[in-house]
Design a protein around this motif. Structure first.
Motif, PDB file in Angstrom:
ATOM      1  N   LEU A 230      -7.206  -0.277  -4.074  1.00 11.76           N
ATOM      2  CA  LEU A 230      -6.070  -0.145  -3.160  1.00 11.76           C
ATOM      3  C   LEU A 230      -6.395  -0.759  -1.802  1.00 11.76           C
ATOM      4  O   LEU A 230      -5.561  -1.476  -1.218  1.00 11.76           O
ATOM      5  CB  LEU A 230      -5.708   1.330  -2.996  1.00 11.76           C
ATOM      6  CG  LEU A 230      -4.613   1.634  -1.968  1.00 11.76           C
ATOM      7  CD1 LEU A 230      -3.290   1.012  -2.398  1.00 11.76           C
ATOM      8  CD2 LEU A 230      -4.457   3.143  -1.762  1.00 11.76           C
ATOM      9  N   GLY A 272       1.201   3.006  -1.644  1.00  9.17           N
ATOM     10  CA  GLY A 272      -0.029   2.867  -2.422  1.00  9.17           C
ATOM     11  C   GLY A 272      -0.917   4.088  -2.328  1.00  9.17           C
ATOM     12  O   GLY A 272      -1.504   4.535  -3.332  1.00  9.17           O
ATOM     13  N   VAL A 276      -2.061   6.413  -5.550  1.00 11.51           N
ATOM     14  CA  VAL A 276      -3.459   6.636  -5.931  1.00 11.51           C
ATOM     15  C   VAL A 276      -3.816   8.113  -5.791  1.00 11.51           C
ATOM     16  O   VAL A 276      -4.559   8.667  -6.613  1.00 11.51           O
ATOM     17  CB  VAL A 276      -4.397   5.758  -5.074  1.00 11.51           C
ATOM     18  CG1 VAL A 276      -5.855   6.081  -5.377  1.00 11.51           C
ATOM     19  CG2 VAL A 276      -4.129   4.280  -5.346  1.00 11.51           C
TER      20      VAL A 276
END
Length: 448
Positions: A230, A272, A276
């Motif tokens: 990421l 993001g 995650v």
């Protein structure tokens, strides 16, 4: 023959004659509100405030972009969370992403046809063909390496799409008829493959659980690697966005204000991080630790990124949009219209083959029980619900992503509520009808 990826720009060499229109400098700040709605906000906006005001005016004028579908997705999530509290649990959200991956890829496949104001009714059974060929090639007795099996399966699908495109362009048969024939043909081919294959027990061919094909859906990236990936992706995205905007401004081209660029980067980073974080939560219970981002999520993201670059940054992609908006104007501009249409149908079928890869991985097997007809309808629904136009010339991979997530959320939420398959079909039909109505309304308002 000219390469579509290296030819001249659409409309290159076409210059306006004196008296053809207003000769005012479009690089100057507009004097009226109407001017701000005539073009994209980043063309005339010199500040974040101007950009926001221009965007609001465009939304009021009917150019709402992806805003309606984003709002609809939020409403769907809130509704199902209120009905079933476990909807937002990490295990369910990750399952939703995995389930939606096939819808997203099918929507991306259909997108190539819709951009050209065409339709591909064969994508559902092209998915089945790709899944079957990949499974056959990597299983005994062929035993090809997994990557070669994937290339073979996707290649067969792409070749089939190119043949369909050739029939459409050479014989001038409507895409609806050609791809409907392809639908029926592939349904028969898949059934025949199951009949003649002696290794398919009961018409089912299994995927080895140790194969990377199986692990695509059923394995995860470790938590540490997920966060590192990421960080790398966000860093590259930020550097690319800022550098590209600065380069365009230095060349005197339109670019969004720096504030909008930074806001986009921050918004992407938040999305993001949330993704995650959810995937990093333990989904296996007390006895089994299961966490990490599924490989299929990264795979779908890479496919959509590649298609976004191709459609938005290459001449081939711009030619597709030009043809969808006006085939005759594109032809007069020197674009090889028929060649681009064949390539588009090749991309459509090849992407359906990628969806077949995910299908084989998710089930761990392939059989004649593939519901190619329903998958085709979901492909159209995902693209249209996400914002792609049925009238051609408009649509992005982002639309397939949003549409696939909406269908996945509806499918997942209704399953949690114990709603039957009939209720799922009805609900998806309602969402599709609303999306198509919004698209038609926006087009009318834009024309007015």
């Amino acid at each position: 023959m000219d390469d579509p990826t290296t030819g001249s720009e659409p409309g290159a060499g076409l210059t306006a004659e004196p008296g053809d229109g207003d000769e005012s400098d479009l690089t100057q700040a507009p004097e009226s509100d109407l001017d701000l709605t005539a073009v994209a906000p980043e063309v005339l906006a010199d500040s974040l405030g101007q950009y926001v005001r221009a965007s609001v005016r465009r939304i009021k004028n009917g150019e709402s972009g992806t805003l309606p579908i984003v709002v609809a997705l939020i409403v769907i999530i809130i509704f199902f969370q209120a009905e079933r509290s476990q909807f937002d649990s990490p295990v369910n959200l990750v399952n939703l992403l995995v389930q939606a991956s096939i819808f997203i890829l099918l929507g991306a496949a259909q997108l190539f046809a819709l951009i050209l104001s065409e339709i591909d009714l064969s994508v559902g059974w092209t998915l089945a063909l790709g899944a079957w060929v990949i499974s056959e090639l990597i299983a005994s007795p062929v035993n090809l390496p997994w990557w070669l099996g994937i290339l073979g399966g996707v290649g067969v699908c792409a070749a089939f799409g190119f043949v369909q495109g050739t029939i459409i362009t050479r014989l001038h048969v409507p895409s609806f008829v050609v791809t409907l024939a392809g639908f029926l043909l592939l349904e028969g081919v898949v059934i025949e493959l199951a009949t003649i294959d002696k290794t398919a027990v009961g018409g089912v061919i299994s995927v080895d659980t140790s194969s990377p094909v199986y692990k695509l859906v059923n394995s995860n990236i470790s938590n540490g690697a997920s966060w590192i990936l990421l960080a790398v992706v966000l860093g590259l995205f930020a550097a690319s966005s800022i550098t590209r905007a600065a380069r365009r401004r230095a060349q005197g081209l339109s670019a969004p204000p720096l504030g909008i660029t930074l806001f986009t980067i921050v918004l992407t980073a938040i999305g993001g991080i949330v993704l995650v974080y959810i995937c990093s939560r333990n989904r296996g219970g007390l006895l089994i630790k299961l966490s990490g981002v599924p490989y299929v999520v990264v795979f779908v993201g890479l496919v959509l990124f590649a298609y976004s670059m191709m459609l938005g940054r290459t001449r081939l992609g711009r030619y597709m949009y030009a043809i969808g908006a006006s085939p005759e104007a594109a032809r007069r501009a020197g674009i090889k219209v028929q060649r681009i249409r064949r390539i588009a149908f090749m991309f459509s079928a090849g992407t359906a083959g990628l969806a077949g890869l995910v299908y084989a991985s998710q089930l761990g097997s392939v059989s004649t029980g593939v519901d190619g007809g329903t998958d085709t309808l979901y492909a159209v629904a995902a693209a249209v619900i996400g914002g792609a136009s049925l009238f051609g010339g408009r649509g992005k991979p982002l639309h397939a992503l949003l549409g696939g997530l909406v269908i996945g959320a509806v499918y997942n939420g209704l399953a949690l509520m114990g709603i039957s398959a009939a209720g799922t079909y009805i609900s998806t039909a309602v969402v599709l009808l609303v999306a198509a109505t919004v698209d038609a309304t926006i087009r009318r308002r834009g024309s007015t």
